[in-house]
Design an enzyme around this catalytic site. Structure first.
Site, PDB file in Angstrom:
ATOM      1  N   PHE A 156     -15.674   3.744   6.987  1.00 25.25           N
ATOM      2  CA  PHE A 156     -14.120   3.935   6.772  1.00 25.25           C
ATOM      3  C   PHE A 156     -13.821   4.116   5.151  1.00 25.25           C
ATOM      4  O   PHE A 156     -12.833   4.367   4.917  1.00 25.25           O
ATOM      5  CB  PHE A 156     -13.133   3.068   7.565  1.00 25.25           C
ATOM      6  CG  PHE A 156     -13.267   1.743   7.236  1.00 25.25           C
ATOM      7  CD1 PHE A 156     -12.709   0.919   5.952  1.00 25.25           C
ATOM      8  CD2 PHE A 156     -14.013   1.162   8.145  1.00 25.25           C
ATOM      9  CE1 PHE A 156     -13.045  -0.263   5.637  1.00 25.25           C
ATOM     10  CE2 PHE A 156     -14.193  -0.572   7.774  1.00 25.25           C
ATOM     11  CZ  PHE A 156     -13.703  -1.014   6.679  1.00 25.25           C
TER      12      PHE A 156
ATOM     13  N   ASN B 286      -2.114   0.083   6.865  1.00 29.08           N
ATOM     14  CA  ASN B 286      -1.454  -1.285   7.501  1.00 29.08           C
ATOM     15  C   ASN B 286      -0.799  -1.862   6.400  1.00 29.08           C
ATOM     16  O   ASN B 286      -0.510  -3.248   6.582  1.00 29.08           O
ATOM     17  CB  ASN B 286      -2.959  -2.022   8.254  1.00 29.08           C
ATOM     18  CG  ASN B 286      -3.745  -2.493   6.850  1.00 29.08           C
ATOM     19  OD1 ASN B 286      -3.683  -2.007   5.707  1.00 29.08           O
ATOM     20  ND2 ASN B 286      -4.660  -3.291   6.976  1.00 29.08           N
TER      21      ASN B 286
ATOM     22  N   HIS C 298      -2.262  -5.656   1.497  1.00 27.61           N
ATOM     23  CA  HIS C 298      -3.675  -6.109   1.373  1.00 27.61           C
ATOM     24  C   HIS C 298      -3.292  -7.685   0.918  1.00 27.61           C
ATOM     25  O   HIS C 298      -2.500  -7.793  -0.019  1.00 27.61           O
ATOM     26  CB  HIS C 298      -4.378  -5.341   0.382  1.00 27.61           C
ATOM     27  CG  HIS C 298      -5.562  -6.063  -0.115  1.00 27.61           C
ATOM     28  ND1 HIS C 298      -6.581  -6.049   0.741  1.00 27.61           N
ATOM     29  CD2 HIS C 298      -5.777  -6.791  -1.152  1.00 27.61           C
ATOM     30  CE1 HIS C 298      -7.577  -6.744  -0.047  1.00 27.61           C
ATOM     31  NE2 HIS C 298      -7.147  -7.244  -0.952  1.00 27.61           N
TER      32      HIS C 298
ATOM     33  N   ARG D  17      -1.849 -14.318   4.239  1.00 28.52           N
ATOM     34  CA  ARG D  17      -2.397 -13.616   5.265  1.00 28.52           C
ATOM     35  C   ARG D  17      -1.665 -13.915   6.517  1.00 28.52           C
ATOM     36  O   ARG D  17      -1.456 -12.936   7.438  1.00 28.52           O
ATOM     37  CB  ARG D  17      -4.005 -14.084   5.404  1.00 28.52           C
ATOM     38  CG  ARG D  17      -4.767 -13.690   4.299  1.00 28.52           C
ATOM     39  CD  ARG D  17      -6.399 -14.157   4.498  1.00 28.52           C
ATOM     40  NE  ARG D  17      -6.817 -13.433   5.469  1.00 28.52           N
ATOM     41  CZ  ARG D  17      -7.291 -12.308   5.308  1.00 28.52           C
ATOM     42  NH1 ARG D  17      -7.301 -11.630   4.309  1.00 28.52           N
ATOM     43  NH2 ARG D  17      -7.859 -11.797   6.366  1.00 28.52           N
TER      44      ARG D  17
ATOM     45  N   TYR E 274     -12.440  -2.070  -3.697  1.00 26.59           N
ATOM     46  CA  TYR E 274     -12.969  -2.016  -2.086  1.00 26.59           C
ATOM     47  C   TYR E 274     -14.802  -1.770  -2.173  1.00 26.59           C
ATOM     48  O   TYR E 274     -15.022  -1.642  -0.997  1.00 26.59           O
ATOM     49  CB  TYR E 274     -12.420  -1.027  -1.488  1.00 26.59           C
ATOM     50  CG  TYR E 274     -10.747  -1.672  -0.984  1.00 26.59           C
ATOM     51  CD1 TYR E 274     -10.849  -2.436  -0.266  1.00 26.59           C
ATOM     52  CD2 TYR E 274      -9.974  -0.435  -1.154  1.00 26.59           C
ATOM     53  CE1 TYR E 274      -9.582  -2.830   0.243  1.00 26.59           C
ATOM     54  CE2 TYR E 274      -8.564  -1.047  -0.974  1.00 26.59           C
ATOM     55  CZ  TYR E 274      -8.535  -2.262  -0.120  1.00 26.59           C
ATOM     56  OH  TYR E 274      -7.177  -2.656   0.399  1.00 26.59           O
TER      57      TYR E 274
ATOM     58  N   GLU F  17     -10.301 -10.418  -7.019  1.00 24.21           N
ATOM     59  CA  GLU F  17      -9.004  -9.502  -7.133  1.00 24.21           C
ATOM     60  C   GLU F  17      -7.829  -9.573  -8.148  1.00 24.21           C
ATOM     61  O   GLU F  17      -7.339  -8.660  -8.479  1.00 24.21           O
ATOM     62  CB  GLU F  17      -8.731  -9.583  -5.830  1.00 24.21           C
ATOM     63  CG  GLU F  17      -9.671  -9.117  -4.793  1.00 24.21           C
ATOM     64  CD  GLU F  17      -9.044  -8.893  -3.292  1.00 24.21           C
ATOM     65  OE1 GLU F  17      -9.853  -8.205  -2.495  1.00 24.21           O
ATOM     66  OE2 GLU F  17      -7.996  -9.497  -3.052  1.00 24.21           O
TER      67      GLU F  17
ATOM     68  N   LYS G  94       0.724  -1.219  -0.068  1.00 27.26           N
ATOM     69  CA  LYS G  94       0.098   0.013  -0.288  1.00 27.26           C
ATOM     70  C   LYS G  94       0.859   1.359  -0.049  1.00 27.26           C
ATOM     71  O   LYS G  94       1.989   1.203   0.305  1.00 27.26           O
ATOM     72  CB  LYS G  94      -0.836  -0.020   1.156  1.00 27.26           C
ATOM     73  CG  LYS G  94      -1.958  -1.230   1.391  1.00 27.26           C
ATOM     74  CD  LYS G  94      -2.828  -0.943   2.231  1.00 27.26           C
ATOM     75  CE  LYS G  94      -4.005  -2.251   2.092  1.00 27.26           C
ATOM     76  NZ  LYS G  94      -4.982  -1.892   3.326  1.00 27.26           N
TER      77      LYS G  94
ATOM     78  N   ARG H 117       2.607  -6.288   8.940  1.00 25.88           N
ATOM     79  CA  ARG H 117       1.585  -5.285   9.357  1.00 25.88           C
ATOM     80  C   ARG H 117       2.050  -4.770  10.868  1.00 25.88           C
ATOM     81  O   ARG H 117       2.170  -3.597  11.070  1.00 25.88           O
ATOM     82  CB  ARG H 117       0.195  -5.759   9.503  1.00 25.88           C
ATOM     83  CG  ARG H 117      -0.420  -5.684   8.028  1.00 25.88           C
ATOM     84  CD  ARG H 117      -1.697  -6.178   8.192  1.00 25.88           C
ATOM     85  NE  ARG H 117      -2.655  -5.986   6.814  1.00 25.88           N
ATOM     86  CZ  ARG H 117      -3.480  -6.676   6.361  1.00 25.88           C
ATOM     87  NH1 ARG H 117      -3.926  -7.629   7.232  1.00 25.88           N
ATOM     88  NH2 ARG H 117      -4.201  -6.431   5.465  1.00 25.88           N
TER      89      ARG H 117
ATOM     90  N   THR I  71      -5.249  -7.518  10.412  1.00 29.68           N
ATOM     91  CA  THR I  71      -5.578  -5.944  10.043  1.00 29.68           C
ATOM     92  C   THR I  71      -5.074  -4.904  10.715  1.00 29.68           C
ATOM     93  O   THR I  71      -4.492  -3.981  10.263  1.00 29.68           O
ATOM     94  CB  THR I  71      -7.166  -5.950   9.655  1.00 29.68           C
ATOM     95  OG1 THR I  71      -7.625  -7.174   8.990  1.00 29.68           O
ATOM     96  CG2 THR I  71      -7.597  -4.766   8.818  1.00 29.68           C
TER      97      THR I  71
END
Ligand code: CMP
Length: 139
Positions: free
Chosen positions: A59, A114, A117, A87, A51, A128, A11, A104, A93
């Site tokens: 948010f 964070n 993704h 993950r 998203y 995705e 990100k 993270r 998260t």
């Protein structure tokens, strides 16, 4: 175990902080194969569509603003159990709740900023990965 594909995003916060190399290194050390990779700045429309599942969340508009504030690195990953494995490497998260040594925990700032993704299920991954990578770009 099933060979899966998943989407990873480094990100804007992690790109701006100079963590691209360390994060890619953690992906490779986890045994995940990089099928495709590109750096780009998402348009507002791309971030909104990507998203869209979060559209009703409080948010959402802040998340879209964050994801378009600077370039991201997009990666299509493949491997045994790749969705869960990625993950685990990312961590929870919220960086404050993520395990020691996860991306993270190391590089995230807060629940929004964070660092990375990852797709959260096979169904999400099947939306995705092609969202950013046409099949012809997967090596
Ligand atoms: P990601 O895994 O990309 O999926 C949705 C994103 O929304 C998440 O990471 C965070 O960047 C953001 N997010 C999730 N929950 C919250 C929250 N409670 N407040 C702000 N941002 C959030």
């Amino acid at each position: 175990m099933a060979i899966e594909r998943t989407l990873a995003i480094i990100k804007p916060d992690a790109v701006a902080a100079g963590h691209i190399g360390e994060i890619i290194s953690m992906i490779e050390q986890a045994g995940l194969r990089i099928l495709a990779m590109k750096m780009k700045r998402l348009s507002r429309r791309e971030a909104e569509e990507f998203y869209a599942v979060h559209r009703a969340k409080p948010f959402y508009s802040s998340l879209v603003a964050f994801m378009t504030e600077g370039p991201v690195v997009l990666l299509a990953l493949e491997g045994d159990n790749a969705i869960q494995r990625w993950r685990e490497v990312m961590g929870k998260t919220n960086p404050a709740e993520a395990a020691e040594g996860t991306i993270r925990r190391r590089f995230g700032t807060n629940i929004e900023r964070n660092a990375v993704h990852g797709s959260d299920s096979p169904e999400t991954a099947s939306f995705e990965v092609p969202f950013f990578f046409p099949t012809a770009e997967l090596l």
